[in-house]
Each structure stands twice: as C-alpha cells, then as structure tokens.
Design a protein around this motif. Structure first.
Motif, PDB file in Angstrom:
ATOM      1  N   TYR A 878      29.658   7.370 -42.333  1.00 35.84           N
ATOM      2  CA  TYR A 878      28.659   8.098 -41.546  1.00 35.84           C
ATOM      3  C   TYR A 878      28.017   7.081 -40.594  1.00 35.84           C
ATOM      4  CZ  TYR A 878      28.827  12.153 -44.652  1.00 35.84           C
ATOM      5  OH  TYR A 878      29.224  13.261 -45.358  1.00 35.84           O
ATOM      6  N   TRP A 880      25.483   6.673 -36.769  1.00 35.43           N
ATOM      7  CA  TRP A 880      24.639   7.361 -35.793  1.00 35.43           C
ATOM      8  C   TRP A 880      23.872   6.335 -34.968  1.00 35.43           C
ATOM      9  CZ3 TRP A 880      23.978   7.014 -40.953  1.00 35.43           C
ATOM     10  CH2 TRP A 880      22.806   6.428 -41.439  1.00 35.43           C
ATOM     11  N   GLN A 883      17.494   6.990 -32.359  1.00 33.36           N
ATOM     12  CA  GLN A 883      16.962   7.928 -31.373  1.00 33.36           C
ATOM     13  C   GLN A 883      15.845   7.274 -30.595  1.00 33.36           C
ATOM     14  OE1 GLN A 883      18.575  10.942 -31.176  1.00 33.36           O
ATOM     15  NE2 GLN A 883      19.889   9.837 -32.627  1.00 33.36           N
ATOM     16  N   LYS A 887      12.858  11.560 -29.227  1.00 35.32           N
ATOM     17  CA  LYS A 887      13.709  12.301 -30.158  1.00 35.32           C
ATOM     18  C   LYS A 887      13.431  11.939 -31.608  1.00 35.32           C
ATOM     19  CE  LYS A 887      17.524  12.820 -26.888  1.00 35.32           C
ATOM     20  NZ  LYS A 887      18.938  12.598 -26.635  1.00 35.32           N
ATOM     21  N   ARG A 890      12.441  14.643 -34.208  1.00 39.08           N
ATOM     22  CA  ARG A 890      13.355  15.681 -34.719  1.00 39.08           C
ATOM     23  C   ARG A 890      13.656  15.456 -36.194  1.00 39.08           C
ATOM     24  NH1 ARG A 890      18.393  16.343 -30.849  1.00 39.08           N
ATOM     25  NH2 ARG A 890      18.842  14.281 -31.708  1.00 39.08           N
ATOM     26  N   HIS A 892      16.374  16.214 -37.834  1.00 42.56           N
ATOM     27  CA  HIS A 892      17.745  15.833 -38.163  1.00 42.56           C
ATOM     28  C   HIS A 892      18.304  14.916 -37.095  1.00 42.56           C
ATOM     29  CE1 HIS A 892      17.702  18.827 -41.299  1.00 42.56           C
ATOM     30  NE2 HIS A 892      17.282  19.721 -40.409  1.00 42.56           N
ATOM     31  N   GLU A 894      21.754  13.506 -35.454  1.00 45.62           N
ATOM     32  CA  GLU A 894      23.156  13.874 -35.356  1.00 45.62           C
ATOM     33  C   GLU A 894      24.028  12.698 -35.812  1.00 45.62           C
ATOM     34  OE1 GLU A 894      26.458  15.384 -32.076  1.00 45.62           O
ATOM     35  OE2 GLU A 894      24.370  15.040 -31.502  1.00 45.62           O
ATOM     36  N   LYS A 895      24.720  12.920 -36.906  1.00 41.42           N
ATOM     37  CA  LYS A 895      25.562  11.864 -37.471  1.00 41.42           C
ATOM     38  C   LYS A 895      27.021  12.190 -37.241  1.00 41.42           C
ATOM     39  CE  LYS A 895      22.333  10.566 -41.162  1.00 41.42           C
ATOM     40  NZ  LYS A 895      22.159  10.357 -42.607  1.00 41.42           N
ATOM     41  N   LYS A 896      27.798  11.154 -36.975  1.00 44.21           N
ATOM     42  CA  LYS A 896      29.218  11.310 -36.838  1.00 44.21           C
ATOM     43  C   LYS A 896      29.902  10.831 -38.107  1.00 44.21           C
ATOM     44  CE  LYS A 896      29.194  10.770 -31.818  1.00 44.21           C
ATOM     45  NZ  LYS A 896      29.721  10.016 -30.664  1.00 44.21           N
TER      46      LYS A 896
END
Length: 1256
Positions: A878, A880, A883, A887, A890, A892, A894-896
């Motif tokens: 995982y 990311w 931010q 941001k 937020r 959450h 966004e994780k790749k």
C-alpha cells in the motif's frame, strides 16, 4: 362422521402404511341409494325462460326423486296454482310435470306467467326455478308506402328493415322476388339491426325488389316487408339529363360522387358504449361508407384480442368474441381505411355478469352427532346477494333448528339429529339474473355397503390405464382400502392412484397387474368388501400395413393387412373404401390378410382402410390406390428405409436382454446397419442414448444392461441414403438393483471458516446409482498424524462440513458411494486443507530504493510460513502521497495497491509522481485475506521535468504587438526555474521565418511582444523548466492586426498614397460595401479583414476611379417633351381607370376605400402586366419598398449579378458620374430617399413604377 369433498385425484404421501381415505364433505359422485330415506331432489325442470309454441299443448316439466317418493305442488305468479280447478291442466302420474291441453280449447296467452314447482316428503321440500312461460309471437309488418329511391352512382345508401318485434327475435335476411339471397360483399352488407348498407352504389345495384324477410324459428313462419325500389344513375345518364339546363361549370359540378374518405354509417360519432353479459357472444359492428370502398379492421386499445375466441363476420365489419368475461372489458377500436383517409371509432365495452357458481351447495349426509357445513358461493357483476331458504321458506321465518347457524354464504351444523334433515335453497341474485341451488341435509346411520357388482371382470389393453370401481355408501362415511391377491397387503400410492369415489386407477397397466383386487369399506357401524378381477391383454397391432399403390387400368392389385393380437381376443378385420363399405362387386375378394381387387377401373381409385377390431381396442391403417393408364414401368424410387417395427424383448436377465425386430421396407436401397437406442424411464424420461449398432443383415441383438434401470429400446435402420425415423419404443424392462460400481468424482477438501473442512464431490447420476437408496460414506483424517479415519454416511448430497478442525491443517479425504444393495469399490484418497485464517505476522526490514523520479524499488523480509495460516498468495504494498494542507482534512487518503504473487521479497513501484513525499507499508496475503501491515516507510521522489503549461492565449492583437497569457503547468514536478518562449513568423505560403528564443521568469503569467510586423502570422512554442530539464511545449498561432481596439467584426478600409487608412465597420453577414466620397481619377488601395476563431485574415486590392465629367444640370420639368409625355401618361391612366370601374360594376360594387381597408398589407402593389390595371395605391409619403415591380431588392441592396463589384452601376447610363468631391450624381423622379440606418449607402435605381406612383 361427516361426508367431505376431496380433490378429483388424490395421491397419498409416500409411506408404507395402508391406504385409508378419510372423506368428509359429500361429493357429487356419492349418491344416497334410493332404498334409504332421503329428502327430495329435483332431477329435471323446464328452462327459466320457457317460450312455448301456441299451436301445441303446454308441457312444464318438474321431476324429482326421494324416499318416500315426493308429492308435487305448483305456484303461479306467486300464489298456489290449483290444477284440480282447471280441466285443461293435468299432472303426470308419479311426476310433477304439468300438461295444459290448449289444442282442444283455450289460448296459450291465458297461461302466461311465472311457475314454480315444489317436491315434498317427510324429510323436506325442494323447489324448482321460477319458470317464466311465454307463447312465441310472429307479428306481421305494418303496412307502409315505400317511395322509390333514386341516387347517383358512388353515393352511400342504407335500406332500413325495421322488422316487427317477435318472441323470440326474428332472424333477418334480404332476398328478391325469386327468393334468391341478395349477394353481399365488402361494399354491400347487412348490419346487426337487419338494415342493408351500401358503402357506395353502382349502376348494377338498380332493382325493384329489395325485400327484407323475418324468420321466426319457433313458429316456423316467415314475414315479408314491402319491396324497395332502388335506381342508380350513372355518370353518363346524369350528364345527358341535365346538360341542356346547366352551364359548363355546373355540368362539371354535377358529376357522380367523387372519391371520398370513409365515414361511419353505424355506429355514429367517434365513440360509443356497449354492455354485454358474461358467457354471451360479444358482437361489435362498424360499417363505413366511402369511395373506394373502405376496409375495416379491429384492435383492442388496452390489450390484445383473445386468439381462440375472436371471430370476424360480415367481411370484417363485425367482431365477435365468444364466452366473454370481465377480462374482455375495455376499449375496442374499429378502423375504416381507403386510399383517401382513415377514421376510427372507439367502443367502450363493459362486461357485466349474472350470478354464476363458484361453489354450488352440495347434498350433505351426516350421521347423528356429527358436524358439517353447506357452502354457497357465487360471483357476478355486480356482486350477487346470497339468501337462504329452508324447505322453500325463507330461513328467517323457517322453524328454528338449534343445530343450525347461518354465517353469510355458509350454514354450519353441529351435533345434528334426525330432525335436522331438510332441503336448503341458496338464492344468489343481482339485476341480471339469479341462481337457485337445492341441497339437502340427510341425517342417517348406515353401515358400509359396496354398490359395485361382485366379481366384476375388467379387461384392459397393456400400457393403458385400468380403472377398478368400488362405488360405496355409508354413514358415517366409510374409509376405503384396496388389496391385491387373497393374502396381499394393502396397496400404497406408487404406482396406484386412489380416487375419492373409491375407484382404483393403475395409470399404466402391465402384464404383472393381472390379478384379483379387493375393495374394503369400513365405518364404526360395520365393514363391506368386494372382489374384482383384472386381466391385461396384448394390444392389437397391424404389423404389415397396406401400401400406396399405382396400378394400370385392367390389372390386379393386392393390399396386405397383417394383424397381431392377444391370443384370448378374437379380432375382426374389415376393409373400407373412402371410409365407406366396399362395393358389392365380385372383383373385390378378401382372404385372411389380403384385399384383392381384380380388373381395376378408374372408379376403384381411392383410400382403402384396414380396420382390426377386438372387444377392447381397434386399430386401422390406410393406403391410397391410384389408377393410371398403361405406361412403361416407372423407375424405382429410392429413399431412406422405413422404420423397423414389432420390437420384442426376450431372454431377460439381470444384466442383459435380447431385442428382436422386423425391418421396414428398404425403399430399393439395402439396409447397411441398425442403430439401437435406449431410454431410462426412471431417471431420464424422454432422453434417448446410443446403445449399440448391428449389421443390416441382423434383426436381433444381445444388449448389455446396467442395474436398476427401467429400459425402453428403439431401433433405426440406415442405408446409403440416410437413416430412418425411430421405431416405436419397446416394452419397458426394469433391471435388478446392484451395488454402485463407481465412486463420486472431483472430490475436494477446502475450509470455508478457520475451524472447518468442507468436503465436496460430484454426485452420481440416477443411471450410475445402480439401485435405490443412494448415499455416500465420507471419511477423513489429518495427514500428519496417527488418527484413525472418521466416517459418516450422508444422503444423496454433494458436500459435507467437518467442524472443529485446527486452522489450515492438511487432511486425507475419501468419498465412497453405497445404496440399499451395498458399497462401491474402495475410493481413491485425495488431500485437502482445513480453513484458513488471517496471517499473524507483518513483513519485516522494509526499505525503499528510489530509482528515478517515477520509479522506486521496495525490499522486505518474508514472514514465517507457519504465521501465514493458509495458502501464501503473495505480498501487497500500500503506498500513497502526503496530502497538501487543503486536503489533510479529508477522512480518507487515496491509497494505491500493488500485489506481488508468490514468495517474492522485492518489487518495483512504477508511475510515481516526481518531487513528492510517499508513505508505504507491506502486508502478506493468503486465501482468507491480508495480515497486519508493516511499519510505514517514507521516501521522496526527486524533481522531474514539468508538464506543458495548462493554457496559452494570445490577447489584444495590435498592428505590431501581441500579448501572451498562460497558466502554469498542472504538474510542475518540481520548482519552476523559468519559461522559454520561441516564435517565428509564417508568410502567405506557409513558410516559417527565423526563430526567436526568449527566456521569461518563472513568476510571470503574461508577456507582451512588441515591434512585430503588422498583419503577420506568428507561431509560438512555449514550455516551462525545472532543474531536471525542459517540459512539454504548447504551441499557438496569432496574427497582428491594424485595429488596436481588439477583436472586431469584418471591416473594410481604403487609403490612397501615404494617407492614413479610413475604416468602416461592416455587418458580418454582408458580402459587399459601397464606398462614398472618392476622388475622380485617383488610385485607391482597399483591404478587407475579418477576425474569427482562427485569427485575423485580410486581403487587399487596388483600383482607380474614373475621370471627372462636366456636370449638366437640366431641369427636366421645364422640357416640352417631358410635359407632353406626362400628359399622355395621365390620359392613358384615366382611360384605364374608367374601363376598370365599368368592369367591376358589372359584377358588383367594390369601393376603392373598402378594398383598401380590407388589405392587411399596406405596401404598394405593382401594376399588373397582364391586364394593364393597377394594384392598390399608396400614399405619396410612403417610402416602403415596392413588391415585384421594383427593379431593386426590397432591402435596397444591389445584387451581385447586377453590380459585378463595379461602382458604375450606381449611376444612370453606362458611366457613373461624380462631383468634384467624389459624391455620386443620380437622376431621380421621386423624392430623395433617406439613408438606411445600417450604413447601406446604395439608393434605388430610377424606375417607371416609382414615377407612376409619384404621379398618382
């Protein structure tokens, strides 16, 4: 015990208990024997609406049964009818039927009325329906004088019938004087009301004897209307008749009716309503007139027409729906169409319903102390009202019965006694009719009795149903049991069907069904039994059928009909010709199996049928005989074989049987082989499988069989032309059961939870089970251990779940099939695993190596295999980016995710963003899911080259400068250091000039380039830079312009020498422009430029004005020739006005002022060139453009083809004239026009019409 209705067929649930039928409410088939006491039952009565023939005696029927026999009485119109006081009325002995003798004296009308019959004995009274007696009537037509009808060809016509009202209504038809029916068609047809409709008439419709007839079937009389005379005048006759008195125009108008679109003759209007009663025939009618004749078709707007109940009559003009129900209500549309149009008519149909039974009351037989109920359920539209009577008296005033309780449409009885016996009437009525149902309650105590004759012999053909009767009676209602044989046990459901009336049904009787069957009826008062006998016979078959024959006249033909039958039955064979008896001719002879016809003649051709009859069945086969003239022998016909027949099973063993058959005709091509197929009727009925193939010379085969299969066989023959149709199926053969010979396939062991093991397999099919009671023995044990096998036997399922297992432990598994006979062979052992759980340990020693600005390599240490607790599927990363501040709020991030299969300990992360902060962790993955995450690792990517600037615009173009505006790159991928701008000019041939390179600070978003060439196109290349290098470039093009005001509409400029340019703004839709104020004999340069989405575009041209000419100003008004000309014109106009006035007064007065007021358009009308008259005049001050007569367009512009881009066309004559200041000199006969508001400098050319209008 009460009698109770049961379903028509009742199969008992599977089990090994004796069949006992518990019947409660009495059924219609269970009648009380007439030797037992019972209330009256009406068995026959006249119809409710009873129309009688006044020429015959009146017979009103009323029959009833009961014990003691009932007595009868009648009411007429609601009061007692004393038949003893009327000598013409008698009642039949032992019956309630009335006979009224009106033949000797009396009139039928005297006995009109409503009659009701009552049948009574000591147990109750039953009543009939209200019988309305009316004599039939067939009145005469009223006398009327019918005038002859004359009409033109093509017109529509309706001939009214209006028959007299009879009882029942008459049947209407049209005939001529010769009693010949008048022909009808789509054009001419009779309506439902009896009228005769013509959509359009033709000359051949002329006749003097259109007669409407009314037939009254009840009295067998026909009444006739006066003849109607119709004369149709054709077009030629019509014009010859009136031509002498009518003008040409009127004769033309007096043609026959022209073609016209349809209109409806009936029904009228666009919509109508129709009401019909349920169960009747709904008839909808639409008849249209028109020329050509319209066609009619029908649709239902809110649904489809019922396919099996819809009929079209009267050439599609009548739609009939039989047996209508409430579902047929809705809107129906008839559509009439011809070549000139279409019309529609909508009929809203409402279906009402007289009462009809849902559950009519049934007779109730109870024993003392029992409970029961009478139900009376009816429906209708509107909903019918239910009322009860007891022995013909309304129940509200009938004697009270403590065992009776009324609840709407149900009467409940409890603890009945003998005095509770009575006849109850249920009346269901609404505005459209009524239903009256009689049902008695009879309290009896009777031991069982069997009503079927003792030792009845039933003979049935094999493979057909056998029905063994056991009619019974008893109160309380007996239970029924059937037994087979003298010491047999009670029969169970399969393969038998037990009916509620005691009948035993064997759906498919076989040879082994033969035997003695005993029916036993029991109740608490006793028992009765009866024996019947069943014999199963072989079916009668024609094994050699007569064949189609073509013979020559005078020859002999023979038809063969070979019959195979049960040896105990004696068949009779009969031959028929064309379904009738054979001719009584000596040429026809019949021996055992043949019909021979000698000396064949043409009359002998036809269909010959062989019919074989026994006392139980019959079969037939036919062949056609064709008789031809003597011809050469025809060539043989080649075809696939006929199917084999007469299949027979012999040598029936446990695992084999011999099948034999008789081949069919080979049709002139030898049979090469036979194909045998089988059907498993027990497990796969209707599905045929390949069994074997044998050579074409064999007619029998030894077949290997599997255990516990109900076999049927069929055979197909094959020759060089193909394969025959299958034969008829053989008799069925059920092989004995055996243990399974194979085990299930695809055995697997997988856990669905951490503490279980799910064992699955592919079950055996019915064919592989080899016997009843198919089950499976499931065994398992841990692979790495000394445990014994654990086994369990399960039903015919496909999985078993073992609970309480350790997590992810290997197991040895086996699944063995078994049935009621025994076990299959020892099964193979397979390995499986118990359920997985989530991994327990995270990967350690995670570190990241940054390869470049978009790629990084990650390494980690593998986890111990024991901690995986499942099948290792791989490792999952995982990662990311951090931010920015806007941001971070937020919830959450966004994780790749990137997954690496197997046991890899490193992987590459592609596609990273340059100049970014990344965080990552690593997790191990198994079949259950992911394990815990490793500690987060942070890494940074270096700067990269930026993306192209987000936008580039060129604004404020001037003569020698352009301003560029841009937005920074959306992905700078680092810190911008500067922008690079490169540009170069583009000439008119699209060649590129020298490239200029310019560096711009990174904080700028606008830049102005000066000292550029005017009216020149430039191409710009623009990109940003970071420390990593230059990014992608963005390109744009722009043109310098002569207008410093920014973007303008198209403009036109003109200049001379070195003077400043003069500019004029022109509407973008214009394609020309006139220049004023030019100097004679001067050279001018003209440039036309336009600015659009693609930039500024211009073109130039040079022209020279003509030389100056001497001005000759002459006052034309003082010239003698002009004055004379104007006087002549005025005189001519006066004469024309007088002529116009005279001609108009001839047809009526038309004041100029009234006509002027009547015109909505006040514009000047031109002089008419055809008759020399004037149009409407206008006021001299009105300067609106002329219509038609003007020589210039109405918008005062000079058309391109007239001007040809030349300024001389604006003057009079060939050469235009200019003053010294360059102004245009023109000759005008009217007032000077005002200049247009939108810069149109052109003026109207001189026109004679203008001069004339000015004069007027």
């Amino acid at each position: 015990m009460q009698l109770k209705i049961m379903p028509k067929k009742k199969r008992l649930s599977a089990g090994r208990v004796p069949l006992i039928l518990f019947l409660c409410q009495m059924i219609s088939a269970l009648d009380v024997p007439l030797d037992l006491v019972q209330p009256p039952t009406i068995t026959q009565q006249s119809p409710k609406d009873y129309i009688i023939d006044p020429r015959e005696n009146i017979v009103i029927q009323c029959e009833a049964k009961g014990k003691p026999p009932p007595s009868f009485s009648w009411t007429r119109n609601g009061t007692h009818f004393d038949i003893d006081k009327d000598p013409l009325v008698t009642m039949k002995a032992g019956s309630g039927t009335l006979v009224i003798n009106i033949l000797s004296e009396g009139k039928a009308e005297t006995y009109e009325g409503v009659y009701q019959c009552t049948a009574r004995n000591e147990r109750g009274a039953a009543i009939s329906n209200n019988i309305v007696v009316r004599p039939s009537r067939s009145p005469l037509w009223t006398k009327e004088k019918l005038e002859p009808i004359t009409l033109r060809s093509g017109q529509s016509l309706v001939l009214p019938c209006r028959p007299p009202i009879g009882l029942p209504p008459a049947i209407i038809f049209w005939m001529d004087n010769s009693f010949q029916r008048l022909p009808q068609s789509e054009r001419v047809s009779q309506g439902l009301n009896g009228d005769l409709y013509f959509s359009n008439v033709l000359p051949e419709d002329s006749r003097e004897d259109y007669i409407c007839y009314a037939r009254f079937n009840h009295t067998q009389t026909i009444q006739q209307k006066q003849p109607i005379s119709v004369k149709v005048i054709s077009v030629d006759e019509l014009n010859d008749t009136i031509a002498a008195n009518l003008s040409d125009t009127e004769v033309y108008g007096a043609k026959s009716s022209r073609e016209r679109p349809p209109t409806f003759l009936t029904p009228e209007g666009n919509a109508s309503n129709k009401e019909e009663l349920r169960g009747n025939v709904l008839s909808l009618e639409c008849i249209a007139e028109g020329l050509p004749t319209p066609i009619i078709y029908w649709i239902k707007e809110d649904g489809t027409l019922p396919t099996n109940r819809t009929f079209y009559r009267n050439f599609q003009k009548t739609l009939q729906i039989t047996q209508v129900s409430e579902a047929d209500s809705g809107k129906y549309q008839c559509i009439a169409k011809n070549a000139l149009g279409v019309i529609h008519h909508t009929i809203s149909v409402t279906v009402k319903a007289a009462p009809y039974w849902i559950m009519a009351p049934q007779n109730l037989v109870l024993s003392p102390g029992e409970d029961g109920a009478l139900n009376c359920r009816a429906n209708g539209n509107p909903k019918p009202k239910i009322s009860w009577l007891s022995n013909g008296v309304p129940i509200e005033i009938a004697p009270d019965d403590p065992s009776r309780k009324i609840n709407g449409d149900t009467i409940m009885f409890s603890s009945v006694q003998e005095r509770s016996s009575a006849v109850y009437q249920c009346n269901a009525s609404n505005e459209y009719g009524y239903l009256l149902g009689n049902a008695f309650v009879n309290v009896l105590a009777e031991p069982p009795r069997i009503l079927t004759s003792t030792n009845t012999l039933y003979q049935v053909i094999a493979n057909r149903p056998a029905l063994l009767d056991c009619a019974f009676f008893g109160s309380p209602l007996p239970s029924i049991e059937w037994f087979k044989g003298t010491k047999g046990s009670a029969l169970h459901e399969d393969p038998y069907v037990f009916h509620e009336n005691g009948t035993l049904e064997i759906p498919v009787a076989q040879k082994d069904s033969t035997g003695t069957y005993t029916c036993v009826a029991k109740n608490k008062l006793g028992m009765a039994k009866n024996e019947v006998h069943l014999e199963i016979k072989d079916p009668t078959r024609i094994i050699k059928q007569p064949e189609y024959a073509v013979v020559q006249r005078g020859s002999t033909v023979s038809f063969e009909c070979k019959v195979k039958h049960d040896h105990t039955l004696i068949p009779t064979v009969t031959w028929l010709k064309d379904h009738g008896e054979l001719p009584s001719d000596g040429r026809f002879t019949i021996d055992k199996d043949h019909l021979v016809v000698a000396d064949v003649s043409d009359d002998d051709g036809g269909t010959y049928t062989c019919v074989a009859n026994t006392t139980l069945d019959n079969v037939s086969a036919s062949a056609v005989l064709s008789v031809v003239a003597p011809t050469p022998t025809p060539a043989p016909i080649y075809d696939v074989p006929n199917p084999p027949f007469d299949l027979e099973l012999t040598d029936q063993l446990d695992k084999s049987v011999q099948l034999s058959w008789t081949p069919g005709d080979d049709n002139n091509s030898p049979i090469t082989k036979f194909i045998i197929e089988y059907e498993n009727a027990m497990h796969e009925a209707g599905l045929w499988h390949h069994q074997a193939e044998v050579p074409g010379t064999q007619t029998r085969a030894q077949l290997k069989l599997s255990p516990y299969v109900n076999y049927s066989f069929r055979v197909m023959a094959e020759n060089s032309l193909g394969r025959s149709s299958p034969s008829e199926a053989s008799e069925q053969y059920l092989t004995k059961a055996a243990e399974p010979d194979k085990n299930p396939m695809m055995v697997e062991g997988l856990g669905s939870e951490p503490d279980n093991l799910v064992i699955t397999w592919q079950p055996l099919n019915g064919f592989e089970s080899n016997g009843p009671g198919l089950q499976y023995k499931v065994s398992w044990r841990q692979k790495d251990g000394d445990d014994e096998w654990t086994s369990v036997i399960v039903a015919n399922v496909s999985k078993y779940i073992v609970s309480g297992t350790p997590t992810f432990v290997p197991y040895l598994i086996k699944v063995q099939a078994l049935n009621d006979v025994g076990f299959a062979p020892e099964p193979a052992v397979v390995m499986g695993h118990s359920g997985e759980d989530l991994p327990m340990v995270a990967p350690g020693n995670v570190h990241v190596t940054v390869v470049n600005s978009t790629l990084a390599e990650v390494h980690w240490d593998p986890v111990p295999l024991k901690s995986v607790r499942g099948h290792l599927q791989g490792y999952r990363i995982y990662y990311w980016t951090d931010q920015n501040s806007s941001k971070r709020n937020r919830r959450h991030i966004e994780k790749k995710i990137l997954t690496f299969q197997g046991s890899k300990t490193h992987g590459m992360l592609p596609g990273l963003e340059p100049f970014s902060h990344y965080t990552l962790n690593v997790r191990v993955v198994n079949g259950k899911g992911e394990g815990p995450a490793s500690p987060d690792r942070v890494f940074h990517t270096p700067e990269g080259v930026p993306s192209a600037p987000s936008s580039l615009k060129i604004v404020n173009p001037t003569l020698d400068s352009l301003t560029l505006e841009w937005d920074p790159p959306s992905h700078p991928n680092g810190i911008l250091t500067e922008y690079t701008l490169k540009y170069q000019p583009i000439n008119s041939t699209h060649e590129l000039g020298p490239l200029v390179d310019l560096k711009i600070p990174a904080n700028k978003t606008r830049w102005t380039l000066k000292n550029l060439n005017f009216s020149t196109r430039y191409k710009f290349y623009f990109y940003a830079q970071t420390s990593a290098g230059s990014g992608s470039q963005i390109t744009e093009e722009a043109v310098t312009t002569v207008d410093e005001a920014g973007i303008l509409p198209p403009d036109v400029g003109a200049g001379k020498g070195k003077e400043e340019w003069r500019k004029e703004i022109v509407n973008g839709s214009r394609s020309f422009f006139g220049l004023k104020g030019l100097m004679p004999g001067t050279a001018y340069k003209v440039r036309v430029g336009a600015e659009g989405d693609s930039g500024f575009v211009s073109s130039e041209d040079v022209f020279e004005t003509g030389p100056a000419m001497a001005s000759r100003q002459v006052d034309i008004a003082t010239q003698g020739w002009f004055i004379g000309l104007m006087c002549a014109v005025a005189l001519l106009i006066l004469i024309l006005l007088i002529v116009c006035f005279i001609r108009r007064n001839k047809g009526g007065k038309y004041p100029v002022k009234e006509k002027e007021d009547a015109h909505a358009d006040p514009e000047i009308q031109p002089m008419k060139e055809d008759d020399g008259t004037f149009g409407e005049y206008s006021d001299a001050e009105d300067h609106k453009p002329l219509k038609k007569g003007s020589r210039t367009p109405s918008d005062r512009t000079v058309k391109k083809e007239d001007s040809d881009d030349s300024l001389v066309d604006y003057g009079e004559g060939v050469n235009g004239q200019f003053n010294e200041d360059g102004s245009f000199i023109g000759q005008y006969s009217g007032k000077k026009e005002k200049e247009p508001a939108e810069g149109n400098e052109s003026s109207e050319a001189p026109s004679p019409v203008n001069a004339m209008n000015s004069f007027v």
